[in-house]
Design an enzyme around this catalytic site. Structure first.
Site, PDB file in Angstrom:
ATOM      1  N   GLY A  20      20.412  -4.888 -34.367  1.00 35.59           N
ATOM      2  CA  GLY A  20      20.677  -4.208 -35.626  1.00 35.59           C
ATOM      3  C   GLY A  20      22.149  -4.058 -35.921  1.00 35.59           C
ATOM      4  O   GLY A  20      22.552  -4.019 -37.086  1.00 35.59           O
ATOM      5  N   ASP A  72      15.949 -15.531 -28.881  1.00 32.09           N
ATOM      6  CA  ASP A  72      14.703 -15.165 -29.537  1.00 32.09           C
ATOM      7  C   ASP A  72      14.369 -13.708 -29.251  1.00 32.09           C
ATOM      8  O   ASP A  72      14.751 -13.156 -28.213  1.00 32.09           O
ATOM      9  CB  ASP A  72      13.543 -16.016 -28.998  1.00 32.09           C
ATOM     10  N   ASP A  73      13.598 -13.114 -30.142  1.00 26.95           N
ATOM     11  CA  ASP A  73      12.977 -11.832 -29.827  1.00 26.95           C
ATOM     12  C   ASP A  73      11.944 -12.073 -28.730  1.00 26.95           C
ATOM     13  O   ASP A  73      11.234 -13.085 -28.751  1.00 26.95           O
ATOM     14  CB  ASP A  73      12.295 -11.275 -31.083  1.00 26.95           C
ATOM     15  N   LYS A 114       0.823  -1.216   0.000  1.00 21.11           N
ATOM     16  CA  LYS A 114       0.000   0.000   0.000  1.00 21.11           C
ATOM     17  C   LYS A 114       0.854   1.263   0.000  1.00 21.11           C
ATOM     18  O   LYS A 114       0.414   2.326  -0.462  1.00 21.11           O
ATOM     19  CB  LYS A 114      -0.956  -0.007   1.186  1.00 21.11           C
TER      20      LYS A 114
END
Length: 405
Positions: free
Chosen positions: A352, A167-168, A91
């Protein structure tokens, strides 16, 4: 009495930070104190939180803030991460500008947590490389691709000399490239690449689906000979990660992806610190690898935060160190800076920067390996590029990030 220490950053704590800290310590433990009869106070004393330290400072933006450390008796909760987080930040996380910066567990509590099964040395042993940063690449543009396309991507990356391929994180169970087939077919491709190059490459397959299905799926992956499991930890929860790390029928390294964690860490005023969530808690819950944004790429963290994650992954502790994986927007021209900041025991992770190389993914991998060798050999990168056409092309395309002394 064993205690857990929680450190918070309170933005604009009001006129009395000490009073606010005391309210938190009491409110998250016994609820009230001064109004209790003396007998009840004596009975509840061992459950009462206490303020350890309050330090009032200014944030980088010049805002008033306080760093507060509170000790919570471990008798108040069970030895599991969900119970801890609910106690110290349940909380409270809804109560204004407050950020959980750190947790310090007792040695007895740590004994109930698994930590990494393999850790840095165990992963290095699987690959057979001990004296350099490891190199990892990522599948790119996988949505809608079939198994043949994925196999060719896998092959080209392996031929480039990468140590791991993952993996992506958005590659889920598909009819064209199902989970089990990715494991079995990927294994064949990597075995063929090993015969050709003599270099070992591990493949991290993305473990996805409903939470109730994951353990059976992970055990099946182990039976099929999977190398590594990739898990979107913060989509599922740290307790799910821990359950895999503790399962003897899942004898596989676990790679923790940071997807969703930005919603929990990015605010300066709310949520968790990056180092706690992506460093310490990932490590304690059993991650062998922890991915996080590097300070330099397309999704960058401030350098102090990235280095703090690395420190939590690797510093001396009762657990094996977790492999730190600074990621996002990495290209070969950044490698000298990565190695300066993160040393030898980290993983260089590129997407990339490998797939976008003019000579394809294999050329991208060779460019990274060449620049890693140059740094290790203290050879100027430009000199190395004269003998490495792939590195030369990479530097022409992406440039180089200068390393300040």
């Amino acid at each position: 009495m064993s205690e857990l220490l929680a450190t918070y950053i309170l933005a604009d704590p009001g006129c009395d930070a000490e009073k606010r800290a005391e309210q938190i310590a009491i409110g998250l433990t016994v609820g009230s104190w001064t109004d209790l009869p003396l007998l009840k106070q004596e009975q509840l004393k061992k459950h009462k939180g206490r303020v350890v330290n309050v330090e009032e400072t200014e944030s980088e933006l010049g805002e008033k803030q306080a760093t507060v450390t509170i000790a919570y008796p471990e008798a108040n909760f069970t030895n599991d991460i969900p119970a801890v987080l609910t106690t110290v930040f349940g909380k409270l996380s809804l109560d204004g500008k407050i950020k959980l910066a750190d947790l310090e567990f007792s040695r007895s509590f740590k004994q109930s947590l698994p930590g990494p099964k393999f850790g840095v040395y165990g992963i290095r042993k699987k690959i057979g490389e001990f004296e350099r940063p490891l190199l990892m690449s990522i599948f790119k543009g996988v949505i809608g691709r079939d198994m043949e396309d994925l196999k060719e991507q896998l092959r080209q990356q392996a031929l480039g000399g990468v140590d791991l391929i993952k993996d992506d994180e958005i590659l889920f169970e598909t009819g064209s490239a199902p989970f089990e087939k990715r494991i079995t077919e990927g294994k064949k491709v990597l075995e063929e690449a090993f015969e050709e190059t003599g270099r070992k490459t591990l493949y991290a397959v993305n473990l996805t689906g409903r939470t109730m299905e994951l353990k059976a799926k992970a055990r099946k992956a182990a039976e099929l000979g999977a190398d590594v499991l990739l898990l979107n930890v913060f989509a599922y929860g740290l307790d799910v990660l821990q359950s895999f790390a503790e399962d003897d029928d899942i004898p596989l390294p676990i790679m923790a992806h940071p997807a969703v964690s930005g919603a929990l860490t990015s605010s300066p005023h709310y949520g968790f610190s990056h180092s706690l969530l992506l460093g310490k808690l990932n490590r304690y819950a059993g991650a062998d690898f922890s991915l996080f944004p590097s300070p330099y790429g397309s999704v960058a963290l401030p350098k102090r935060d990235a280095l703090a994650i690395y420190d939590e992954c690797t510093k001396e502790d009762v657990f094996k160190p977790t492999f730190a994986v600074p990621s996002a927007g990495i290209h070969p021209g950044m490698v000298p800076l990565l190695m300066k900041d993160f040393g030898i025991d980290h993983i260089i992770n590129a997407g990339g920067g490998i797939h976008g190389h003019p000579n394809g993914a294999a050329g991208g991998g060779r460019a990274f390996r060449a620049v890693i060798d140059a740094v290790l050999e203290a050879e100027p990168v430009e000199e190395k590029a004269k003998r490495s056409p792939d590195l030369k092309l990479a530097l022409e395309k992406w440039g180089r990030v200068e390393v300040s002394v």
